[in-house]
Design an enzyme around this catalytic site. Structure first.
Site, short mmCIF file in Angstrom:
data_model
loop_
_atom_site.label_atom_id
_atom_site.label_comp_id
_atom_site.label_asym_id
_atom_site.label_seq_id
_atom_site.Cartn_x
_atom_site.Cartn_y
_atom_site.Cartn_z
N ASP A 1 0.83 -1.21 0.00
CA ASP A 1 0.00 0.00 0.00
C ASP A 1 0.86 1.26 0.00
O ASP A 1 2.01 1.24 0.42
CB ASP A 1 -0.92 0.01 1.21
N GLU A 2 0.28 2.33 -0.46
CA GLU A 2 0.85 3.68 -0.36
C GLU A 2 2.31 3.74 -0.81
O GLU A 2 3.12 4.43 -0.21
CB GLU A 2 0.71 4.19 1.08
N ALA A 3 2.62 3.02 -1.89
CA ALA A 3 3.99 3.04 -2.42
C ALA A 3 4.15 4.23 -3.35
O ALA A 3 4.45 4.09 -4.55
CB ALA A 3 4.29 1.72 -3.13
#
Length: 532
Positions: A342-344
């Protein structure tokens, strides 16, 4: 041969008597005491599939009671020992555990259950002589024990001896789960929680038939699991947390194995998570060579996200990931490794796909199934991979496409299931970036019909994540989890036909005396008329 045959005949005869006794209880049978209002079959959380009260019938657990388990079953014996461990402190009774099938005391059987109960369901019968729990597997017996504890007076949750009587209302329960995956997640990366604190949380969630605990073990702020081939991950990357922290803020491999074993004794499978390729500052700070420029960033104790990334083009990145997954897989008997995803924000879309295309086969190489936050489905993983949906909208084309391909979705929408969200704007703990979530908000949604174009047949289950940017101890965890975790647990366990806020809030109200007796610091929401 003669002795064995004779023994089987005796067990068969005793079982026949037991089945007859528990299926033919007269409604008006005499009982030693009346059930108190707090021990009604109508107050169980999560709501069972079917409840049949028998007015006028009760059973009282006495000092001479025994816990009997299915003869020859080590698994049933373990559940019996757990039940005794649960009931001894408050009652002060010995409650010896033995093999047997007589219709007195508490009896746990792996025969005679309705096939509908599957591997996790149970039948529970209360007669004037005892309590019988039948299941087809140990997981079902364990679930039945959780129901039994709610049928005893609330003070059964106390850790010190209390006065009786220990009366159980008569009747029967037929019960089995809607979804096979009913999870809770604990973030130990932003703030570290000790082995004892995690065990306390395991005990608390087990009471509501939660069967998976997802441990978020690594993030920008800390690396919390010893990896012997990369020791600085824990000793250096695990040396800080948000807020003041002291000592070794990580689990040794032996401690982690102890948590896995303890959770297993409570019917819970551990899912470990190493978030990547983003949320990796603790790892990058520990080993300069994991950075594209070979320079380690400083350790981080803030709350911002999306700024870190493993170096996608370096071969050592995948040696690192392979080693971590190998050691973690060896420590974890459960089927899943969670790889985050997530949220890369600091990883380009092509690099993200390159990374997942290389890492997902490593999960399989070590004999595990991949789980990840739902962003990773855009790389088209195998249908065995489980995307965990945490989005704030009810439409997600990538997740719907994954469901159409055959992936099973784990539901954790942040606006409903995130236990770290504030109850209201004045609540001192938690955050509000996704939503303000009161207990009714946590309860009033349908996991099987929440996401557009994702049918219930594509839903694996539900999970309630608890992130810890603002939480420091067990008291903080409890205020955020209770009463909302039981709400999410009911969505995972109970049939959709039972879903009704008014009914749930009344049943939930009867949990308050139990939490007080057990020392659980819960949030007394004004939406619930709590029982004193």
């Amino acid at each position: 041969m003669g002795i064995g045959t004779s023994t089987r005949r005796l067990h068969g005869a005793a079982l026949a008597l037991l089945l007859a006794a528990t299926s033919a209880v007269a409604v008006g049978a005499a009982s030693p005491a009346q059930a108190t209002p707090e021990t009604s079959l109508r107050h169980i959380v999560p709501a069972p599939v079917k409840v049949t009260p028998r007015p006028g019938v009760t059973y009282s657990l006495t000092a001479g009671a025994r816990i009997q388990t299915q003869p020859g079953s080590a698994d049933a014996r373990k559940v019996g020992e757990y039940a005794a461990e649960l009931l001894r402190p408050a009652t002060g009774y010995r409650l010896p555990v033995s093999s047997g099938v007589t219709p007195r005391g508490v009896t746990l059987l792996l025969v005679g259950a309705d096939p509908k109960v599957g591997q996790e369901g149970y039948q529970l019968d209360v007669t004037p002589w005892g309590v019988v729990i039948r299941a087809r597997a140990a997981a079902g017996l364990f679930a039945g024990v959780q129901t039994l504890r709610q049928l005893l007076p609330a003070k059964i949750e106390a850790k010190t001896r209390q006065s009786g009587p220990w009366t159980v209302p008569g009747g029967s329960v037929l019960d089995y789960p809607r979804f096979g995956h009913r999870g809770a997640m604990l973030d130990v990366a932003r703030h570290f929680f000790s082995v004892d604190e995690v065990k306390r949380y395991i005990d608390q969630i087990a009471a509501y038939k939660v069967n998976y605990l997802h441990l978020h073990l690594a993030d920008d702020q800390g690396w919390r699991i010893e990896i012997k081939s990369w020791p600085r991950l824990a000793t250096y990357g695990g040396s800080v947390e948000i807020g003041p922290g002291e000592g070794a803020l990580y689990y040794t491999q032996e401690q982690y194995k102890g948590l896995v074993k303890y959770a297993g004794s409570r019917g819970i499978t551990i899912i470990p998570e190493i978030d990547m390729p983003g949320h990796t500052n603790a790892a990058l700070a520990s080993y300069p060579e994991l950075n594209c420029d070979g320079v380690a960033p400083p350790l981080y104790d803030g709350t911002e996200v999306g700024f870190s990334s493993l170096c996608i083009d370096k071969p050592i990145t995948y040696k690192f990931v392979d080693d971590v997954l190998r050691e973690l897989a060896a420590l974890t008997p459960g089927p899943f490794l969670h790889i985050g995803g997530d949220e890369a924000h600091s990883t380009s879309e092509p690099d993200f796909k390159t990374f997942m295309d290389k890492v997902l086969p490593l999960v399989a190489k070590h004999g595990k199934l991949a789980m990840g936050w739902h962003e990773f489905v855009k790389t088209n993983p195998a249908t065995s991979a489980v995307p965990q949906f945490w989005g704030t909208e009810t439409v997600d084309a990538d997740v719907a496409a994954a469901a159409a391909r055959g992936n099973k979705i784990l539901m954790s929408p942040a606006v409903k299931a995130y236990l770290d969200m504030k109850y209201d704007e004045n609540f001192p703990l938690g955050q509000d970036w996704a939503a303000l979530i009161e207990v009714k908000d946590a309860y009033d949604w349908n996991p099987g019909a929440y996401l557009k174009d994702v049918p219930e047949s594509a839903i694996r289950g539900v999970e309630a994540p608890l992130w810890t940017e603002t939480l420091a101890d067990s008291s903080d965890l409890e205020q955020m989890a209770f009463p909302r975790l039981p709400a999410i647990a009911e969505l995972g366990w109970s049939p959709q036909s039972t879903h009704n806020w008014d009914d749930f809030s009344k049943r939930l109200a009867y949990q308050a005396p139990r939490w007080k007796a057990g020392g659980v610091k819960f949030y007394p929401s004004t939406q619930v008329n709590w029982v004193k």
